[in-house]
Design a protein around this motif. Structure first.
Motif, PDB file in Angstrom:
ATOM      1  N   GLN A 163      58.447   5.289 -74.729  1.00  0.00           N
ATOM      2  CA  GLN A 163      58.483   4.496 -73.495  1.00  0.00           C
ATOM      3  C   GLN A 163      59.701   3.579 -73.474  1.00  0.00           C
ATOM      4  OE1 GLN A 163      55.278   1.703 -72.951  1.00  0.00           O
ATOM      5  NE2 GLN A 163      55.629   1.555 -70.750  1.00  0.00           N
ATOM      6  N   LEU A 164      60.421   3.595 -72.374  1.00  0.00           N
ATOM      7  CA  LEU A 164      61.504   2.647 -72.131  1.00  0.00           C
ATOM      8  C   LEU A 164      60.941   1.545 -71.241  1.00  0.00           C
ATOM      9  CD1 LEU A 164      64.410   5.166 -71.471  1.00  0.00           C
ATOM     10  CD2 LEU A 164      63.869   3.965 -73.593  1.00  0.00           C
ATOM     11  N   HIS A 165      61.107   0.288 -71.655  1.00  0.00           N
ATOM     12  CA  HIS A 165      60.429  -0.804 -70.969  1.00  0.00           C
ATOM     13  C   HIS A 165      61.358  -1.709 -70.158  1.00  0.00           C
ATOM     14  CE1 HIS A 165      61.947  -3.743 -73.903  1.00  0.00           C
ATOM     15  NE2 HIS A 165      61.679  -2.842 -74.830  1.00  0.00           N
ATOM     16  N   HIS A 166      62.683  -1.510 -70.278  1.00  0.00           N
ATOM     17  CA  HIS A 166      63.593  -2.382 -69.533  1.00  0.00           C
ATOM     18  C   HIS A 166      64.875  -1.626 -69.217  1.00  0.00           C
ATOM     19  CE1 HIS A 166      65.114  -6.087 -67.918  1.00  0.00           C
ATOM     20  NE2 HIS A 166      66.142  -6.122 -68.741  1.00  0.00           N
ATOM     21  N   ILE A 167      65.461  -1.953 -68.056  1.00  0.00           N
ATOM     22  CA  ILE A 167      66.703  -1.304 -67.645  1.00  0.00           C
ATOM     23  C   ILE A 167      67.538  -2.324 -66.872  1.00  0.00           C
ATOM     24  CG2 ILE A 167      65.853  -0.401 -65.425  1.00  0.00           C
ATOM     25  CD1 ILE A 167      67.297   2.300 -66.292  1.00  0.00           C
ATOM     26  N   ALA A 168      68.865  -2.229 -66.990  1.00  0.00           N
ATOM     27  CA  ALA A 168      69.775  -3.176 -66.343  1.00  0.00           C
ATOM     28  C   ALA A 168      71.051  -2.442 -65.949  1.00  0.00           C
ATOM     29  CB  ALA A 168      70.091  -4.338 -67.286  1.00  0.00           C
ATOM     30  N   ILE A 169      71.908  -3.109 -65.185  1.00  0.00           N
ATOM     31  CA  ILE A 169      73.145  -2.509 -64.691  1.00  0.00           C
ATOM     32  C   ILE A 169      74.327  -3.182 -65.375  1.00  0.00           C
ATOM     33  CG2 ILE A 169      74.562  -2.021 -62.660  1.00  0.00           C
ATOM     34  CD1 ILE A 169      72.011  -2.257 -60.974  1.00  0.00           C
ATOM     35  N   TYR A 170      75.192  -2.376 -65.973  1.00  0.00           N
ATOM     36  CA  TYR A 170      76.357  -2.904 -66.686  1.00  0.00           C
ATOM     37  C   TYR A 170      77.414  -3.363 -65.691  1.00  0.00           C
ATOM     38  CZ  TYR A 170      79.927  -3.304 -70.325  1.00  0.00           C
ATOM     39  OH  TYR A 170      80.890  -3.786 -71.190  1.00  0.00           O
ATOM     40  N   LEU A 171      78.044  -4.517 -65.992  1.00  0.00           N
ATOM     41  CA  LEU A 171      79.110  -5.061 -65.149  1.00  0.00           C
ATOM     42  C   LEU A 171      80.488  -4.842 -65.747  1.00  0.00           C
ATOM     43  CD1 LEU A 171      77.548  -8.549 -64.287  1.00  0.00           C
ATOM     44  CD2 LEU A 171      77.544  -6.486 -62.868  1.00  0.00           C
ATOM     45  N   ALA A 173      82.898  -6.032 -69.481  1.00  0.00           N
ATOM     46  CA  ALA A 173      83.176  -7.257 -70.235  1.00  0.00           C
ATOM     47  C   ALA A 173      81.959  -7.758 -71.002  1.00  0.00           C
ATOM     48  CB  ALA A 173      83.703  -8.354 -69.311  1.00  0.00           C
ATOM     49  N   GLY A 174      81.063  -6.838 -71.418  1.00  0.00           N
ATOM     50  CA  GLY A 174      79.897  -7.227 -72.192  1.00  0.00           C
ATOM     51  C   GLY A 174      78.794  -7.885 -71.398  1.00  0.00           C
ATOM     52  N   LYS A 175      78.857  -7.808 -70.053  1.00  0.00           N
ATOM     53  CA  LYS A 175      77.881  -8.459 -69.197  1.00  0.00           C
ATOM     54  C   LYS A 175      77.039  -7.434 -68.438  1.00  0.00           C
ATOM     55  CE  LYS A 175      79.507 -12.679 -69.945  1.00  0.00           C
ATOM     56  NZ  LYS A 175      78.700 -13.770 -70.562  1.00  0.00           N
ATOM     57  N   MET A 176      75.857  -7.859 -68.026  1.00  0.00           N
ATOM     58  CA  MET A 176      74.983  -7.000 -67.216  1.00  0.00           C
ATOM     59  C   MET A 176      74.247  -7.860 -66.207  1.00  0.00           C
ATOM     60  SD  MET A 176      71.933  -6.264 -69.955  1.00  0.00           S
ATOM     61  CE  MET A 176      70.967  -7.598 -70.694  1.00  0.00           C
ATOM     62  N   VAL A 177      73.775  -7.218 -65.130  1.00  0.00           N
ATOM     63  CA  VAL A 177      72.924  -7.884 -64.155  1.00  0.00           C
ATOM     64  C   VAL A 177      71.531  -7.292 -64.321  1.00  0.00           C
ATOM     65  CG1 VAL A 177      73.650  -6.256 -62.331  1.00  0.00           C
ATOM     66  CG2 VAL A 177      72.544  -8.409 -61.716  1.00  0.00           C
ATOM     67  N   GLU A 178      70.515  -8.179 -64.333  1.00  0.00           N
ATOM     68  CA  GLU A 178      69.169  -7.697 -64.625  1.00  0.00           C
ATOM     69  C   GLU A 178      68.107  -8.550 -63.936  1.00  0.00           C
ATOM     70  OE1 GLU A 178      67.893  -8.229 -68.690  1.00  0.00           O
ATOM     71  OE2 GLU A 178      69.015 -10.094 -68.902  1.00  0.00           O
ATOM     72  N   ALA A 179      66.964  -7.935 -63.729  1.00  0.00           N
ATOM     73  CA  ALA A 179      65.726  -8.634 -63.419  1.00  0.00           C
ATOM     74  C   ALA A 179      64.982  -8.686 -64.747  1.00  0.00           C
ATOM     75  CB  ALA A 179      64.933  -7.870 -62.360  1.00  0.00           C
ATOM     76  N   LYS A 180      64.954  -9.842 -65.356  1.00  0.00           N
ATOM     77  CA  LYS A 180      64.562  -9.923 -66.776  1.00  0.00           C
ATOM     78  C   LYS A 180      63.073 -10.098 -67.003  1.00  0.00           C
ATOM     79  CE  LYS A 180      65.828 -12.232 -71.107  1.00  0.00           C
ATOM     80  NZ  LYS A 180      66.630 -13.314 -71.719  1.00  0.00           N
ATOM     81  N   GLN A 181      62.486 -11.144 -66.419  1.00  0.00           N
ATOM     82  CA  GLN A 181      61.080 -11.424 -66.713  1.00  0.00           C
ATOM     83  C   GLN A 181      60.511 -12.404 -65.699  1.00  0.00           C
ATOM     84  OE1 GLN A 181      62.015 -12.888 -70.635  1.00  0.00           O
ATOM     85  NE2 GLN A 181      61.650 -15.013 -70.026  1.00  0.00           N
ATOM     86  N   SER A 182      59.189 -12.438 -65.627  1.00  0.00           N
ATOM     87  CA  SER A 182      58.508 -13.344 -64.702  1.00  0.00           C
ATOM     88  C   SER A 182      58.890 -14.792 -64.997  1.00  0.00           C
ATOM     89  CB  SER A 182      56.995 -13.177 -64.822  1.00  0.00           C
ATOM     90  OG  SER A 182      56.583 -11.919 -64.352  1.00  0.00           O
ATOM     91  N   GLY A 183      58.980 -15.569 -63.926  1.00  0.00           N
ATOM     92  CA  GLY A 183      59.343 -16.970 -64.057  1.00  0.00           C
ATOM     93  C   GLY A 183      60.827 -17.229 -64.019  1.00  0.00           C
ATOM     94  N   THR A 184      61.636 -16.164 -63.847  1.00  0.00           N
ATOM     95  CA  THR A 184      63.088 -16.314 -63.783  1.00  0.00           C
ATOM     96  C   THR A 184      63.620 -15.643 -62.522  1.00  0.00           C
ATOM     97  OG1 THR A 184      63.605 -14.255 -64.980  1.00  0.00           O
ATOM     98  CG2 THR A 184      63.214 -16.240 -66.312  1.00  0.00           C
ATOM     99  N   LYS A 185      64.832 -16.033 -62.141  1.00  0.00           N
ATOM    100  CA  LYS A 185      65.530 -15.372 -61.033  1.00  0.00           C
ATOM    101  C   LYS A 185      66.359 -14.200 -61.595  1.00  0.00           C
ATOM    102  CE  LYS A 185      64.347 -18.682 -58.043  1.00  0.00           C
ATOM    103  NZ  LYS A 185      65.346 -19.575 -57.447  1.00  0.00           N
ATOM    104  N   LEU A 186      66.801 -13.323 -60.729  1.00  0.00           N
ATOM    105  CA  LEU A 186      67.740 -12.280 -61.137  1.00  0.00           C
ATOM    106  C   LEU A 186      68.963 -12.958 -61.736  1.00  0.00           C
ATOM    107  CD1 LEU A 186      67.571  -9.808 -58.124  1.00  0.00           C
ATOM    108  CD2 LEU A 186      65.960 -10.125 -60.005  1.00  0.00           C
ATOM    109  N   MET A 187      69.577 -12.343 -62.739  1.00  0.00           N
ATOM    110  CA  MET A 187      70.595 -13.062 -63.501  1.00  0.00           C
ATOM    111  C   MET A 187      71.655 -12.136 -64.083  1.00  0.00           C
ATOM    112  SD  MET A 187      68.464 -13.838 -67.039  1.00  0.00           S
ATOM    113  CE  MET A 187      67.030 -14.454 -66.170  1.00  0.00           C
ATOM    114  N   VAL A 188      72.761 -12.762 -64.497  1.00  0.00           N
ATOM    115  CA  VAL A 188      73.786 -12.109 -65.309  1.00  0.00           C
ATOM    116  C   VAL A 188      73.565 -12.533 -66.751  1.00  0.00           C
ATOM    117  CG1 VAL A 188      76.259 -11.962 -65.796  1.00  0.00           C
ATOM    118  CG2 VAL A 188      75.447 -11.998 -63.429  1.00  0.00           C
ATOM    119  N   SER A 189      73.581 -11.555 -67.656  1.00  0.00           N
ATOM    120  CA  SER A 189      73.323 -11.826 -69.073  1.00  0.00           C
ATOM    121  C   SER A 189      74.352 -11.118 -69.934  1.00  0.00           C
ATOM    122  CB  SER A 189      71.924 -11.326 -69.470  1.00  0.00           C
ATOM    123  OG  SER A 189      70.921 -11.805 -68.618  1.00  0.00           O
TER     124      SER A 189
END
Length: 292
Positions: A163-171, A173-189
């Motif tokens: 099972q794959l439990h998380h997915i994000a989009i690469y930007l 320069a080592g950065k990605m944009v993701e919807a990470k977890q409940s209680g947070t806004k969409l973010m760059v990580s």
């Protein structure tokens, strides 16, 4: 007077030359200011060259949601059409108690929306596993390859072969944009390569080619060889769109009330699956026999 003025002018010219020359030489060897782009803190944008126009549009669509201060919501983005939806309470996460009140995305909901905006079609509908193992894969990258071969718009996944439990989009320069977890806004990580980072996939947004079918059932394992005793490769968590290259008669299998000796080779997974779990006749119409 003329000769004196000329001498003074020459001395001034020499002084200007001596002061200017070292600065000019240093400037000529310095890299251009635009040669390397450094991501500003929290910047959501295409941060490296080389991506396709569609991938850059997907990044822009995801970043627009970051700019709009959209929430993560568990199950968000999985309505009849791509786009933000109200979430659900995740029974394993107390932080999700407000998700039903918030319009937003979970990780795969954001990916679905971004590529739907980029292509005008709902090409990545499904959970993280279905998106990573899409039949639209142009190229796949293992965790061991790191970030070096990746381009903006590539999808990064975390989990394991079951099972794959998380997915994000690469930007880039080592950065990605993701919807990470409940209680947070969409973010760059920063991309998290430690832990259970599984790999990345580049999405082919062009026309679909090959023999396309749907699986049925849950937790259906693909195999390294057409045999139930062969090593497991990847489990389809639910009904999944697959591309079949060829089929062959191999080990006879009985499962869920069906018996069949036909197995199909799936090039996007480099694995086999019994035809029992492929929707269609026991021997798939239009699919050639394997020569290997």
């Amino acid at each position: 007077m003329l000769r004196r003025s000329g001498l003074i002018g020459s001395l001034i010219g020499l002084l200007v030359f001596l002061l200017w020359a070292p600065t000019s030489a240093a400037a000529s060897t310095a890299p251009a200011a635009t040669a390397v782009r450094t991501a500003a803190a929290g910047e959501c944008a295409v941060l490296a060259p080389g991506a396709s126009a569609a991938a850059e549009r997907a990044v822009a669509a995801a970043c627009a949601q970051v700019a709009a201060d959209v929430w993560y919501t568990w199950g968000g983005g999985h309505g009849p059409q791509p786009g933000a939806t109200y979430g659900h309470v995740d029974p394993t996460d107390p932080a999700s108690e407000h998700d039903p009140e918030r319009l937003g995305f979970d990780c795969s909901g954001l990916v679905r929306h971004a590529y739907a905006q980029a292509t005008g079609a709902d090409i990545l509908n499904g959970v993280a596993s279905a998106q990573y193992y899409t039949h639209r894969a142009a190229e796949r990258f293992t965790a061991a390859q790191g970030l070096a071969p990746l381009l903006p718009g590539d999808l990064l996944a975390w989990g394991n072969s079951r099972q794959l439990h998380h997915i994000a989009i690469y930007l880039g320069a080592g950065k990605m944009v993701e919807a990470k977890q409940s209680g947070t806004k969409l973010m760059v990580s920063d991309v998290r390569l430690n832990g259970d980072y599984y790999g990345a996939v580049r999405v082919d947004t062009g026309p679909v080619s090959g023999h396309i079918f749907q699986t049925w059932g849950t937790g259906v394992w693909t195999k390294a060889q057409p045999s139930t005793k062969a090593a497991r490769v990847y489990a389809f968590p639910q009904a999944t769109t697959i591309r079949v290259e060829c089929q062959k008669h191999a080990e006879l299998v009985t499962s869920d009330g069906y018996t069949n000796d036909a197995w199909s080779y799936l090039p996007d997974y480099k694995a086999w699956v019994t035809n029992i779990y492929i929707q269609g006749p026991a021997w798939l119409d239009g699919v050639p026999a394997c020569t290997f």
